[in-house]
Design a protein around this motif. Structure first.
Motif, PDB file in Angstrom:
ATOM      1  N   GLY A 193      11.723   4.380   3.177  1.00 25.38           N
ATOM      2  CA  GLY A 193      11.947   3.865   1.815  1.00 25.38           C
ATOM      3  C   GLY A 193      11.373   2.469   1.708  1.00 25.38           C
ATOM      4  O   GLY A 193      12.090   1.493   1.460  1.00 25.38           O
ATOM      5  N   SER A 231       8.322   1.446  -0.076  1.00 21.39           N
ATOM      6  CA  SER A 231       7.200   1.176  -0.986  1.00 21.39           C
ATOM      7  C   SER A 231       7.436   0.000  -1.931  1.00 21.39           C
ATOM      8  O   SER A 231       6.481  -0.546  -2.472  1.00 21.39           O
ATOM      9  CB  SER A 231       6.852   2.437  -1.780  1.00 21.39           C
ATOM     10  N   GLY A 261      10.611  -3.122  -3.590  1.00 23.46           N
ATOM     11  CA  GLY A 261      11.954  -3.718  -3.566  1.00 23.46           C
ATOM     12  C   GLY A 261      12.440  -4.092  -2.181  1.00 23.46           C
ATOM     13  O   GLY A 261      11.752  -4.768  -1.399  1.00 23.46           O
ATOM     14  N   GLY A 300      12.999  -2.228   0.493  1.00 22.50           N
ATOM     15  CA  GLY A 300      12.246  -1.635   1.605  1.00 22.50           C
ATOM     16  C   GLY A 300      10.996  -2.440   1.909  1.00 22.50           C
ATOM     17  O   GLY A 300      10.670  -2.698   3.079  1.00 22.50           O
ATOM     18  N   ARG A 356       7.474   7.995  -0.891  1.00 20.56           N
ATOM     19  CA  ARG A 356       6.693   9.064  -1.548  1.00 20.56           C
ATOM     20  C   ARG A 356       5.407   8.530  -2.154  1.00 20.56           C
ATOM     21  O   ARG A 356       4.393   9.202  -2.159  1.00 20.56           O
ATOM     22  CB  ARG A 356       7.551   9.720  -2.642  1.00 20.56           C
ATOM     23  N   ARG A 357       5.410   7.291  -2.663  1.00 22.24           N
ATOM     24  CA  ARG A 357       4.232   6.808  -3.406  1.00 22.24           C
ATOM     25  C   ARG A 357       3.231   6.116  -2.474  1.00 22.24           C
ATOM     26  O   ARG A 357       3.380   4.936  -2.136  1.00 22.24           O
ATOM     27  CB  ARG A 357       4.694   5.866  -4.521  1.00 22.24           C
ATOM     28  N   ASP A 371       8.469  12.825   1.325  1.00 26.97           N
ATOM     29  CA  ASP A 371       9.731  12.864   0.570  1.00 26.97           C
ATOM     30  C   ASP A 371      10.862  13.147   1.556  1.00 26.97           C
ATOM     31  O   ASP A 371      10.988  14.256   2.081  1.00 26.97           O
ATOM     32  CB  ASP A 371       9.658  13.958  -0.502  1.00 26.97           C
ATOM     33  N   LEU A 372      11.685  12.137   1.788  1.00 24.73           N
ATOM     34  CA  LEU A 372      12.734  12.243   2.813  1.00 24.73           C
ATOM     35  C   LEU A 372      13.798  13.279   2.469  1.00 24.73           C
ATOM     36  O   LEU A 372      14.539  13.726   3.347  1.00 24.73           O
ATOM     37  CB  LEU A 372      13.397  10.872   3.011  1.00 24.73           C
ATOM     38  N   ASN A 379      16.464   2.840   4.416  1.00 26.44           N
ATOM     39  CA  ASN A 379      16.684   2.133   3.154  1.00 26.44           C
ATOM     40  C   ASN A 379      16.635   3.056   1.941  1.00 26.44           C
ATOM     41  O   ASN A 379      17.239   2.762   0.908  1.00 26.44           O
ATOM     42  CB  ASN A 379      15.603   1.042   3.036  1.00 26.44           C
ATOM     43  N   TYR A 438      27.328   9.251  -4.824  1.00 25.51           N
ATOM     44  CA  TYR A 438      26.531   8.199  -4.162  1.00 25.51           C
ATOM     45  C   TYR A 438      27.424   7.370  -3.238  1.00 25.51           C
ATOM     46  O   TYR A 438      27.096   7.162  -2.062  1.00 25.51           O
ATOM     47  CB  TYR A 438      25.886   7.324  -5.230  1.00 25.51           C
ATOM     48  N   LYS A 463      27.350   6.841   0.841  1.00 25.01           N
ATOM     49  CA  LYS A 463      27.191   5.510   1.444  1.00 25.01           C
ATOM     50  C   LYS A 463      28.354   5.200   2.394  1.00 25.01           C
ATOM     51  O   LYS A 463      28.197   4.469   3.376  1.00 25.01           O
ATOM     52  CB  LYS A 463      27.058   4.462   0.349  1.00 25.01           C
ATOM     53  N   GLY A 496      25.899  -5.632  -2.214  1.00 28.61           N
ATOM     54  CA  GLY A 496      26.250  -5.583  -3.631  1.00 28.61           C
ATOM     55  C   GLY A 496      24.967  -5.386  -4.418  1.00 28.61           C
ATOM     56  O   GLY A 496      23.941  -4.972  -3.861  1.00 28.61           O
ATOM     57  N   ILE A 516      21.470  -5.667  -5.979  1.00 28.86           N
ATOM     58  CA  ILE A 516      20.233  -6.338  -5.540  1.00 28.86           C
ATOM     59  C   ILE A 516      19.189  -6.130  -6.631  1.00 28.86           C
ATOM     60  O   ILE A 516      19.073  -5.018  -7.170  1.00 28.86           O
ATOM     61  CB  ILE A 516      19.708  -5.710  -4.229  1.00 28.86           C
ATOM     62  N   THR A 557      16.374  -4.950  -7.332  1.00 29.59           N
ATOM     63  CA  THR A 557      15.255  -4.067  -6.968  1.00 29.59           C
ATOM     64  C   THR A 557      14.796  -3.334  -8.229  1.00 29.59           C
ATOM     65  O   THR A 557      15.565  -3.208  -9.196  1.00 29.59           O
ATOM     66  CB  THR A 557      15.711  -3.014  -5.941  1.00 29.59           C
ATOM     67  N   ASN A 571      14.609  -0.277  -8.641  1.00 25.68           N
ATOM     68  CA  ASN A 571      15.540   0.839  -8.808  1.00 25.68           C
ATOM     69  C   ASN A 571      16.820   0.405  -9.536  1.00 25.68           C
ATOM     70  O   ASN A 571      17.294   1.073 -10.462  1.00 25.68           O
ATOM     71  CB  ASN A 571      15.897   1.337  -7.403  1.00 25.68           C
TER      72      ASN A 571
HETATM   73  N1  LIG Z   1      19.713  -2.095  -5.559  1.00 28.18           N
HETATM   74  C1  LIG Z   1      21.013  -2.325  -5.431  1.00 28.18           C
HETATM   75  O1  LIG Z   1      21.660  -2.920  -6.288  1.00 28.18           O
HETATM   76  C2  LIG Z   1      21.728  -1.818  -4.201  1.00 28.18           C
HETATM   77  C3  LIG Z   1      23.075  -2.144  -4.024  1.00 28.18           C
HETATM   78  C4  LIG Z   1      23.736  -1.711  -2.874  1.00 28.18           C
HETATM   79  C5  LIG Z   1      23.051  -0.975  -1.941  1.00 28.18           C
HETATM   80  N2  LIG Z   1      21.746  -0.668  -2.141  1.00 28.18           N
HETATM   81  C6  LIG Z   1      21.065   0.165  -1.141  1.00 28.18           C
HETATM   82  O2  LIG Z   1      19.851  -0.467  -0.773  1.00 28.18           O
HETATM   83  C7  LIG Z   1      18.835   0.496  -0.540  1.00 28.18           C
HETATM   84  C8  LIG Z   1      17.604   0.202  -1.409  1.00 28.18           C
HETATM   85  O3  LIG Z   1      17.972   0.107  -2.730  1.00 28.18           O
HETATM   86  P1  LIG Z   1      17.062   0.438  -3.986  1.00 28.18           P
HETATM   87  O4  LIG Z   1      16.865   1.903  -4.084  1.00 28.18           O
HETATM   88  O5  LIG Z   1      17.652  -0.235  -5.141  1.00 28.18           O
HETATM   89  O6  LIG Z   1      15.727  -0.240  -3.719  1.00 28.18           O
HETATM   90  P2  LIG Z   1      14.314  -0.135  -3.105  1.00 28.18           P
HETATM   91  O7  LIG Z   1      14.296  -0.444  -1.686  1.00 28.18           O
HETATM   92  O8  LIG Z   1      13.607  -1.059  -3.997  1.00 28.18           O
HETATM   93  O9  LIG Z   1      13.755   1.368  -3.364  1.00 28.18           O
HETATM   94  C9  LIG Z   1      14.020   2.495  -2.594  1.00 28.18           C
HETATM   95  C10 LIG Z   1      12.839   2.862  -1.701  1.00 28.18           C
HETATM   96  O10 LIG Z   1      13.087   4.144  -1.138  1.00 28.18           O
HETATM   97  C11 LIG Z   1      12.024   5.026  -1.422  1.00 28.18           C
HETATM   98  N3  LIG Z   1      12.568   6.349  -1.609  1.00 28.18           N
HETATM   99  C12 LIG Z   1      13.517   6.744  -2.490  1.00 28.18           C
HETATM  100  N4  LIG Z   1      13.720   8.062  -2.385  1.00 28.18           N
HETATM  101  C13 LIG Z   1      12.878   8.507  -1.419  1.00 28.18           C
HETATM  102  C14 LIG Z   1      12.603   9.791  -0.869  1.00 28.18           C
HETATM  103  N5  LIG Z   1      13.222  10.884  -1.301  1.00 28.18           N
HETATM  104  N6  LIG Z   1      11.675   9.885   0.102  1.00 28.18           N
HETATM  105  C15 LIG Z   1      11.003   8.797   0.535  1.00 28.18           C
HETATM  106  N7  LIG Z   1      11.227   7.564   0.057  1.00 28.18           N
HETATM  107  C16 LIG Z   1      12.152   7.423  -0.910  1.00 28.18           C
HETATM  108  C17 LIG Z   1      11.350   4.470  -2.678  1.00 28.18           C
HETATM  109  O11 LIG Z   1       9.973   4.751  -2.698  1.00 28.18           O
HETATM  110  P3  LIG Z   1       9.265   5.997  -3.412  1.00 28.18           P
HETATM  111  O12 LIG Z   1       9.848   6.108  -4.766  1.00 28.18           O
HETATM  112  O13 LIG Z   1       7.824   5.587  -3.387  1.00 28.18           O
HETATM  113  O14 LIG Z   1       9.536   7.177  -2.544  1.00 28.18           O
HETATM  114  C18 LIG Z   1      11.530   2.965  -2.469  1.00 28.18           C
HETATM  115  O15 LIG Z   1      10.502   2.481  -1.653  1.00 28.18           O
HETATM  116  C19 LIG Z   1      19.465   1.846  -0.824  1.00 28.18           C
HETATM  117  O16 LIG Z   1      19.894   2.419   0.380  1.00 28.18           O
HETATM  118  C20 LIG Z   1      20.652   1.522  -1.693  1.00 28.18           C
HETATM  119  O17 LIG Z   1      21.690   2.457  -1.562  1.00 28.18           O
HETATM  120  C21 LIG Z   1      21.060  -1.068  -3.239  1.00 28.18           C
END
Ligand SMILES: NC(=O)c1ccc[n+]([C@@H]2O[C@H](COP(=O)([O-])OP(=O)(O)OC[C@H]3O[C@@H](n4cnc5c(N)ncnc54)[C@H](OP(=O)(O)O)[C@@H]3O)[C@@H](O)[C@H]2O)c1
Length: 284
Positions: free
Chosen positions: A24, A26, A28, A30, A49-50, A75-76, A100, A165, A169, A196, A198, A200, A202
Motif C-alpha cells: 500500500g 502508492s 499518502g 504508504g 494497484r496503481r 491488488d492485495l 499499510n 473496518y 483493525k 488517529g 491522518i 491522506t 484516502n
Molecule cells: N487516513 C487515516 O485517517 C487513518 C487513520 C487511522 C489509521 N489509518 C490506517 O493507515 C493506513 C493508510 O491509510 P490511508 O488508506 O488513509 O492512506 P494511504 O496510505 O494514503 O493509502 C492506502 C494505500 O494502500 C494502497 N491500497 C489500498 N488498497 C489496496 C489493495 N487492495 N491492493 C494494493 N494496494 C492497496 C493504495 O494504493 P492503490 O489505490 O494504488 O492500490 C494506497 O497506496 C491504513 O492501514 C489505515 O487503516 C489511516
C-alpha cells in the motif's frame, strides 16, 4: 553515488534491511513510509494497484537516494496476491514489512453490500496474515527483521459506521501484540501503529464533516511514520500524536467500554452520517 543521501543507514539497515516491503505504497502514508525507509538506506519493494503512481514515487526516490526499488502492481485483496508477492521476492533479503493498505466502508452498515464488508476482511486481514506468514518465517530464519501493521484508534472499541473496518483493525492490534511477545527474543520486532486521523488522500476522499471538536484534528503522514519507525523495536504498539494518546487514555482507562463505544459512535455519526440515514432501523 555522490550527491545522494542515506542519513540513518548505520543503525536501521542492519536490523531491518537490506530490503523493505511496503504494502500500500502508492500515495499518502504508504508513500511516506517508502520515503522514510529510503532515507534510512533500505532498498524497497513497493506494492499497490496503481502502477503509474508507484513509478512516479520510485523515480523520485531513486533520484534522491542511493537505493534500488522494485514495483509490484498487485491488488492485495485478491486471493493470489500473497503467493505472487512471495514468488516475486524470493531472491530479496527482506528485513522489514510495512502493511499499510486498507479498505474502509464508511457509513451505516447496511448502506454497504456484504461484498464491501468482505472486501475489508480481504484487504485488511487475509493478506496481512499471508505476508506475516511469508516474511515472518524468513525473518526468524535470518534472526532479524521488523513488521509494522498500520491500524487505527477506531479499533480500541466497537466503532459505529466503521464497524467492520474497526473490527479488522482490532485484529491487527492483537496480532501484532501476540507476535511481538512471541518473536521479540528472536530478533524480529513487531509493531502495531494505532493512528488517529491522518491527512491522506484516502481520508480526505471520505469527506469527514468538521465537528468543531478534537475529532477534527489530523496528523501529517510524515509525522505518523516518524513515530512508528522510532517505536519499532521498543514496544508492541504506538499511538502517534500527543492528542491521540491523551484521547485514547481517557477512552480506554477512564471511561467504561460502553461509554467509549457511545462516544465514538456520536463522533462518527457527526462526521459521516447524513440526517436522513441516522435512524438505525432496518426493514425486516
Ligand atoms: N487516513 C487515516 O485517517 C487513518 C487513520 C487511522 C489509521 N489509518 C490506517 O493507515 C493506513 C493508510 O491509510 P490511508 O488508506 O488513509 O492512506 P494511504 O496510505 O494514503 O493509502 C492506502 C494505500 O494502500 C494502497 N491500497 C489500498 N488498497 C489496496 C489493495 N487492495 N491492493 C494494493 N494496494 C492497496 C493504495 O494504493 P492503490 O489505490 O494504488 O492500490 C494506497 O497506496 C491504513 O492501514 C489505515 O487503516 C489511516
Amino acid at each position: 553515488m555522490p550527491g545522494k543521501a542515506n542519513s540513518h543507514s548505520k543503525e536501521f539497515r542492519p536490523s531491518y534491511g537490506p530490503w523493505a516491503l511496503v504494502a500500500g505504497a502508492s500515495e499518502g502514508l504508504g508513500a511516506a513510509y517508502a520515503e522514510a525507509l529510503a532515507r534510512r538506506g533500505l532498498d524497497l519493494v513497493l506494492v499497490a494497484r496503481r502502477l503509474e503512481l508507484l513509478q512516479q514515487l520510485a523515480a523520485r526516490l531513486t533520484a534522491q537516494y542511493d537505493i534500488s526499488v522494485r514495483l509490484l502492481p498487485i491488488d492485495l485483496s485478491q486471493p493470489e496476491a500473497v503467493n505472487q508477492i512471495a514468488r516475486e521476492t524470493q531472491s530479496v533479503e527482506l528485513g522489514l514489512l510495512v502493511y499499510n493498505a486498507a479498505f474502509s466502508a464508511v457509513g451505516p452498515f447496511f448502506e454497504h453490500p456484504l461484498d464491501d464488508h468482505l472486501k475489508e476482511v480481504d484487504t485488511n486481514v487475509r493478506p496481512v496474515l499471508g505476508l506475516v506468514d511469508t516474511f515472518g518465517r524468513r525473518m526468524l530464519a535470518a534472526g532479524h527483521g521488523g513488521i509494522i501493521l498500520m491500524t487505527s484508534l477506531s479499533a480500541f472499541q466497537g466503532s459505529a459506521y466503521l464497524s467492520t473496518y474497526s473490527a479488522t483493525k482490532a485484529f491487527n492490534i492483537v496480532l501484532a501484540e501476540g507476535l511481538w511477545e512471541e518473536w521479540r527474543r528472536s530478533g524480529v520486532d513487531v509493531l502495531a501503529c494505532i493512528a488517529g486521523a491522518i491527512r491522506t488522500p484516502n481520508y480526505l476522499a471520505s469527506s469527514p464533516k468538521r465537528t468543531g471538536n478534537i475529532s477534527d484534528a489530523t496528523q501529517e503522514p510524515e509525522a505518523v511514520v516518524a513515530e512508528a519507525l522510532a517505536a519499532l523495536g521498543h514496544r508492541p504498539t504506538v499511538i502517534p500524536g500527543q492528542l491521540n494518546r491523551l484521547t485514547s487514555f481517557v477512552m480506554r482507562r477512564l471511561l467504561s467500554r460502553r461509554a467509549a463505544v457511545r462516544i465514538m459512535g456520536e463522533v462518527l455519526r457527526g462526521m459521516y452520517v447524513h440526517e436522513e440515514s441516522k435512524s438505525p432501523e432496518v426493514e425486516a
